[in-house]
Scaffold this active site. Sequence first.
Site, PDB file in Angstrom:
ATOM      1  CD  GLU A 158      16.734  57.350  36.035  1.00 46.94           C
ATOM      2  OE1 GLU A 158      17.159  56.536  36.852  1.00 46.94           O
ATOM      3  OE2 GLU A 158      17.311  57.379  34.870  1.00 46.94           O
ATOM      4  CG  HIS A 194      20.458  50.601  39.918  1.00 46.84           C
ATOM      5  ND1 HIS A 194      19.437  51.314  40.017  1.00 46.84           N
ATOM      6  CD2 HIS A 194      21.416  51.194  38.913  1.00 46.84           C
ATOM      7  CE1 HIS A 194      19.675  52.531  39.337  1.00 46.84           C
ATOM      8  NE2 HIS A 194      20.575  52.625  38.619  1.00 46.84           N
ATOM      9  CG  ASN A 237      19.002  56.406  40.595  1.00 45.97           C
ATOM     10  OD1 ASN A 237      17.886  56.945  41.215  1.00 45.97           O
ATOM     11  ND2 ASN A 237      18.909  56.573  39.193  1.00 45.97           N
TER      12      ASN A 237
HETATM   13  P1  FAE Z   1      31.692  50.165  39.336  1.00 40.35           P
HETATM   14  O1  FAE Z   1      31.579  51.206  39.082  1.00 40.35           O
HETATM   15  O2  FAE Z   1      30.959  48.867  38.638  1.00 40.35           O
HETATM   16  O3  FAE Z   1      33.357  49.555  39.140  1.00 40.35           O
HETATM   17  C1  FAE Z   1      34.007  48.335  39.228  1.00 40.35           C
HETATM   18  C2  FAE Z   1      35.139  48.430  38.106  1.00 40.35           C
HETATM   19  O4  FAE Z   1      36.051  47.272  38.262  1.00 40.35           O
HETATM   20  C3  FAE Z   1      34.925  48.424  36.666  1.00 40.35           C
HETATM   21  O5  FAE Z   1      35.586  49.748  36.047  1.00 40.35           O
HETATM   22  C4  FAE Z   1      35.263  47.005  36.248  1.00 40.35           C
HETATM   23  O6  FAE Z   1      35.783  47.089  34.771  1.00 40.35           O
HETATM   24  C5  FAE Z   1      36.263  46.738  37.162  1.00 40.35           C
HETATM   25  N1  FAE Z   1      36.620  45.366  37.238  1.00 40.35           N
HETATM   26  C6  FAE Z   1      35.804  44.233  37.593  1.00 40.35           C
HETATM   27  N2  FAE Z   1      36.343  43.103  37.595  1.00 40.35           N
HETATM   28  C7  FAE Z   1      37.678  43.424  37.430  1.00 40.35           C
HETATM   29  C8  FAE Z   1      38.915  42.500  37.637  1.00 40.35           C
HETATM   30  N3  FAE Z   1      38.663  41.067  38.081  1.00 40.35           N
HETATM   31  N4  FAE Z   1      40.150  43.122  37.490  1.00 40.35           N
HETATM   32  C9  FAE Z   1      40.080  44.517  37.229  1.00 40.35           C
HETATM   33  N5  FAE Z   1      39.144  45.436  37.244  1.00 40.35           N
HETATM   34  C10 FAE Z   1      37.994  44.620  37.309  1.00 40.35           C
HETATM   35  O7  FAE Z   1      31.631  49.507  41.087  1.00 40.35           O
HETATM   36  N6  FAE Z   1      23.894  55.027  39.349  1.00 40.35           N
HETATM   37  C11 FAE Z   1      23.263  55.992  39.857  1.00 40.35           C
HETATM   38  O8  FAE Z   1      23.453  56.253  41.176  1.00 40.35           O
HETATM   39  N7  FAE Z   1      22.604  57.020  39.061  1.00 40.35           N
HETATM   40  C12 FAE Z   1      22.581  56.757  37.951  1.00 40.35           C
HETATM   41  O9  FAE Z   1      22.197  57.466  36.874  1.00 40.35           O
HETATM   42  C13 FAE Z   1      22.884  55.564  37.238  1.00 40.35           C
HETATM   43  N8  FAE Z   1      22.834  55.080  36.129  1.00 40.35           N
HETATM   44  C14 FAE Z   1      23.235  54.144  35.362  1.00 40.35           C
HETATM   45  C15 FAE Z   1      23.217  53.755  34.036  1.00 40.35           C
HETATM   46  C16 FAE Z   1      23.944  52.589  33.709  1.00 40.35           C
HETATM   47  C17 FAE Z   1      23.586  52.544  32.235  1.00 40.35           C
HETATM   48  C18 FAE Z   1      24.702  51.534  34.513  1.00 40.35           C
HETATM   49  C19 FAE Z   1      25.463  50.502  33.913  1.00 40.35           C
HETATM   50  C20 FAE Z   1      24.503  51.965  35.787  1.00 40.35           C
HETATM   51  C21 FAE Z   1      24.036  53.053  36.395  1.00 40.35           C
HETATM   52  N9  FAE Z   1      24.038  53.380  37.602  1.00 40.35           N
HETATM   53  C22 FAE Z   1      23.509  54.766  38.124  1.00 40.35           C
HETATM   54  C23 FAE Z   1      24.701  52.505  38.751  1.00 40.35           C
HETATM   55  C24 FAE Z   1      26.204  52.893  39.063  1.00 40.35           C
HETATM   56  O10 FAE Z   1      26.912  53.231  37.802  1.00 40.35           O
HETATM   57  C25 FAE Z   1      26.940  51.781  39.777  1.00 40.35           C
HETATM   58  O11 FAE Z   1      26.184  51.322  41.161  1.00 40.35           O
HETATM   59  C26 FAE Z   1      28.150  52.192  40.274  1.00 40.35           C
HETATM   60  O12 FAE Z   1      28.989  52.069  39.110  1.00 40.35           O
HETATM   61  C27 FAE Z   1      28.699  50.948  41.005  1.00 40.35           C
HETATM   62  O13 FAE Z   1      30.160  51.361  41.824  1.00 40.35           O
HETATM   63  P2  FAE Z   1      31.028  50.342  42.213  1.00 40.35           P
HETATM   64  O14 FAE Z   1      32.287  51.249  42.727  1.00 40.35           O
HETATM   65  O15 FAE Z   1      30.288  49.270  43.142  1.00 40.35           O
END
Ligand code: FAE
Length: 550
Positions: free
Chosen positions: A406, A491, A529
Amino acid sequence: MDTNSPRNHGSNGISRRGFITGTGSILGAVALAGHGSAAYAGPAVIPAAGPAIDSGEHVPALIVGTGYGGSVAALRLAQAGVDVHMIEMGMAWDTPGSDGKIFANTTKPDYRSFWLRTRTKQPLSNFLGFPLDKDVPRYTGILDAEEFGGITVYQGRGVGGGSLVNGGMAVTPKRENFGAVLPSVNADEMYGTYYPRANAGLGVTPVDQAWWESAPCYQYARVGRKHAQRSGFPFVFVPNVYDWDHMKREEAGTAPKSALAGEVIYGNNHGKKHMQKTYLALARATGRVAISPLHKVTSVAPAAAGGYTVTIEQIDTTGTTTAVKTVTADRVFFAAGSVGTSKLLVRLKATGVLPGLNNEIGKGWGENGNVMCGRANHMWDPTGKLQSAMPTAGIDNWAAGGAFAEVAPLPTGIETYASFYLSITRNPHRAEFTWNAAAGRVELNWQTAWKQPSIDMAKTIFDKINAKEGTIYRTDLFGAYKIWGDHLTYHPLGGAVLDKATDNHGRLHGYSGLYVIDGALIPGNASVNPFVTITALAERNIEKIIATDL
Ligand code: FAE
């Protein structure tokens, strides 16, 4: 034929086919976007989350987490007539701070920026060799830098999960790579139905290339293109969930600046279509979805009368538990992210709460081969002091070298003469989460040295570019004299892998009514990503679950 090869590009070196979107998905996204965007005209900020869950309540469907997987499940269940309660450990992020803004700026982290830390842990820790981290008040901030033995895993915390903090890069894997990403899933269905549905639901759109060619805020990306193409690498545009019209207005000075003010990893105050503006807004509008922020699920146990007893800790903004609630649910969807879901399931299995989970729980975890680096350009090759925080492009050397880089911004507000990259690589290593009973915590056995393959793959791109351009790596961004940002991932993927820990649609083996529906299902690498793939897989799985289980 390689559709991304330079010879297929138009006069400006880019072709529409150069977008990495996968067969059919861009058309699908465009075709469905009109349909979906009418709904997005609704609330810009999620309507109040509704009353928090009460002890003793019974809910038909309880969802742990409000990121991509959880939000897809909530919307589709609600549309099917099922009442849903979402439990989210992070904050609602719907109230401005004393500066009038909901989110802090990338260059000025404050109490809102980090999850329960007293000192920042910025991914880019140094500049010109000087450390950038600083003390902040401990608070339930938006970005969690969760430390395991060999790796720091960055994750979003709050209603919307990772969508709050990410760069919005919305990439559908190339179809030829999909078999390695999700081997048990029918690719025709994904590229024909679920990737287009996910792209439409997320509000994914391509950048206006004519504008991009002259916009000062993408000079860094044009420099990235020039260097990639002079070394013979395919340079590919990738779509984003940012509202490009808003970005143009930011540039014109007629809208408040967000991407052009460098906002990204601590949240975007304007312009980015995070889940609160898309899936969650639609889910709340059904009237069937409630959300409890600052509530953390700690246990899910079979209930004597059927269904599950769920234990939930309510916390305050210092992270202190203020109440422990017990509710019952007919069905529980684990959508706490790869790390959150894996930690819960590993502990519940090991401590005898869910002993029937199989031995695949906790396995198959990978970091999507993430590794960062910077290159020092010549003084005659500036990357621009104004850099949009939303990336638009990458260098695709996946087939030949195992790396997709990227072209990332370095939005410092000053000219750095640096090109910055986050590479996704085909790192073969997979780690496992296990329960350490003595310490009372879940551990991950990732080894620092396991990043070496990622570095080697990234070097297939950047060694060549440096040789061609007569440039060198920056050594001042991750410490004093350290080239590679190899200590982290953005990721996390895997830990409850599809068709292993679950059946082929996310139903956990051993317990009817328990599902995994987030990044934990993907076995460690998405080749690009990951959030579009997480969303598309959730769309696929929830459709099946609604059709057959409810
Ligand atoms: P996620 O979005 O992590 O959601 C899980 C939720 O569950 C969170 O809000 C937690 O706070 C909550 N949680 C966890 N444990 C508990 C519990 N015990 N009780 C209640 N709540 C809980 O999961 N991906 C891309 O495709 N493109 C990008 O440009 C990109 N840039 C990124 C930049 C950064 C800085 C970061 C950190 C990540 C990036 N990602 C990107 C990755 C992407 O945001 C990530 O793969 C997804 O958010 C994961 O989605 P999930 O639904 O698995």
